[in-house]
Design an enzyme around this catalytic site. Sequence first.
Site, short mmCIF file in Angstrom:
data_model
loop_
_atom_site.label_atom_id
_atom_site.label_comp_id
_atom_site.label_asym_id
_atom_site.label_seq_id
_atom_site.Cartn_x
_atom_site.Cartn_y
_atom_site.Cartn_z
CE LYS A 166 -5.84 2.05 -0.35
NZ LYS A 166 -6.21 2.14 1.01
CE LYS A 211 -3.49 2.34 2.75
NZ LYS A 211 -4.49 2.19 3.81
C1 PBG Z 1 -6.94 3.15 5.86
C2 PBG Z 1 -7.42 3.13 4.46
C3 PBG Z 1 -7.36 4.16 3.55
C4 PBG Z 1 -7.94 3.70 2.38
C5 PBG Z 1 -8.35 2.38 2.61
N1 PBG Z 1 -8.01 2.05 3.91
C6 PBG Z 1 -6.86 5.54 3.73
C7 PBG Z 1 -5.41 5.81 3.76
O1 PBG Z 1 -4.58 4.90 3.77
O2 PBG Z 1 -5.05 7.00 3.80
C8 PBG Z 1 -8.06 4.48 1.12
C9 PBG Z 1 -9.10 3.98 0.17
C10 PBG Z 1 -9.43 4.93 -0.91
O3 PBG Z 1 -8.81 6.00 -1.09
O4 PBG Z 1 -10.39 4.62 -1.62
N2 PBG Z 1 -7.91 2.65 6.75
#
Ligand code: PBG
Length: 325
Positions: free
Chosen positions: A249, A197
């Site tokens: 992601k 991520k």
């Molecule tokens: C954290 C989380 C995020 C997203 C999914 N889980 C936010 C981040 O990491 O800042 C982002 C998902 C999206 O932008 O659609 N709980």
Amino acid sequence: MSFPTRRLRRLRRTPALRRLVAETSLGVDDLVAPLFVREGITSPQPIAAMPGVVQHDRESLRKECGALAGLGIPGVLLFGIPAEKDAEGSGAWAEHGIVPAALRDLRDEVGDDLVLMADLCLDEYTDHGHCGVLTADGDVDNDATLERYGRVARALAAAGADLVAPSGMMDGQVAAIRAALDGDGRADVAILAYSAKYASAAYGPFREAVDVVLRGDRRTYQQDVRNAREALAEIELDVAEGADIVMVKPALTTLDVLAAARARVDVPVAAYSVSGEYSMLKAAAERGWIDGPAMAREQMTAVKRAGADFVVTYLARELAERLRS
Ligand code: PBG
């Protein structure tokens, strides 16, 4: 006069020929819908930066999931917005918190027709917006956070989640969550790990969706966009720690990582097409600058072609409606 020796155009001549030789298919089974549910509201609230996406109340979430199941979508991924936030994010493991309540509603509504997945993180629940608890210096405390993640995992599993999805990028989070689940007699609850991520600008609209005002940024725990080998290290560690599915992601900026992950591990690989990817597409389509439905389909097909077994996308419902008609 020399003629081409290989005529690739022959197999592109008719739609049926193209269908016959297509290497990739995008179907309803490939789609997971991320959904937001907010505590203490009685009607859905729009999210300005994500046209068509809402913060659900419990009743509208039920209805939406009934419709998604009817369309044949296999799974949903839930995010909760609590009525109160605190420094620790304690709402995330409250027995009667918003996501546990929603999980119980949905099991009642759809039975096993939908795989119920719950995001497992603290950022929606902390008043500072970070994915973990902070040290006195304001750093995110890895190991103290793992202990909280274990509590969240137990609360989500007790409420009936099929699958929990840790998204906080703490080291050791998959092992900690697996141990917490197994210790609670929940060996059958699976882990979908957000393994690779990246610290991305594409999460901007999500902050509005979950009412997070983040102090600082997430660069001490999310990955640097310049690194791909490091993503494979994250993925291999998560598999070794017990991840049942790994996820990459955002989706569109990480197709190389998806392809490498697919070649490297034998567990299912998922991609999350995030809020900003959705918002960019919608904004351009609203202006008539691109053909939105065609672009949506092209993007999700490319994510599958790169190696994803399924895609978490805010486009799930509209894609499913079009794929079925
Ligand atoms: C954290 C989380 C995020 C997203 C999914 N889980 C936010 C981040 O990491 O800042 C982002 C998902 C999206 O932008 O659609 N709980």
